[in-house]
Design an enzyme around this catalytic site. Sequence first.
Site, mmCIF file in Angstrom:
data_model
loop_
_atom_site.group_PDB
_atom_site.id
_atom_site.type_symbol
_atom_site.label_atom_id
_atom_site.label_comp_id
_atom_site.label_asym_id
_atom_site.label_seq_id
_atom_site.Cartn_x
_atom_site.Cartn_y
_atom_site.Cartn_z
ATOM 1 N N CYS A 177 60.845 51.436 44.069
ATOM 2 C CA CYS A 177 61.775 52.104 43.156
ATOM 3 C C CYS A 177 61.255 51.889 41.735
ATOM 4 C CB CYS A 177 63.199 51.579 43.360
ATOM 5 S SG CYS A 177 63.377 49.814 43.009
ATOM 6 N N ALA A 178 62.154 51.790 40.767
ATOM 7 C CA ALA A 178 61.720 51.584 39.384
ATOM 8 C C ALA A 178 61.441 50.118 39.078
ATOM 9 C CB ALA A 178 62.765 52.136 38.417
#
Length: 112
Positions: free
Chosen positions: A77-78
């Site tokens: 993800c981020a």
Amino acid sequence: MGFLSSLFGNKQYTDINGNELQKMIKENKALLILDVRTVDEFRSGHIPNAKNIPVQELNSKVNTLEVYKDKEIVVYCASGGRSASAANILAKNGFNKIYNLGGISNYKGKLK
């Protein structure tokens, strides 16, 4: 005790770094790279050949990944929070070769 062990123990996935991902990409053509960020985040740049299923949609779309149940899956993800959640969702649904890259910044290659 159950709550703490669910936080700190019995993890059903393996954390990896960018170098380990590069090796996996070279060695395993059937590897699924799963981006669990939003569609807009995915469009702004992602790991080549990654499949995008936002973490909030993963429970309802997990059946679309059945073919990968016994294959290696790398989630990212981020920053690592959503990918850890996604890894846990996959584990609870019977997937058994789950790897968590954490944040996309851990990837060493060019983004697509």
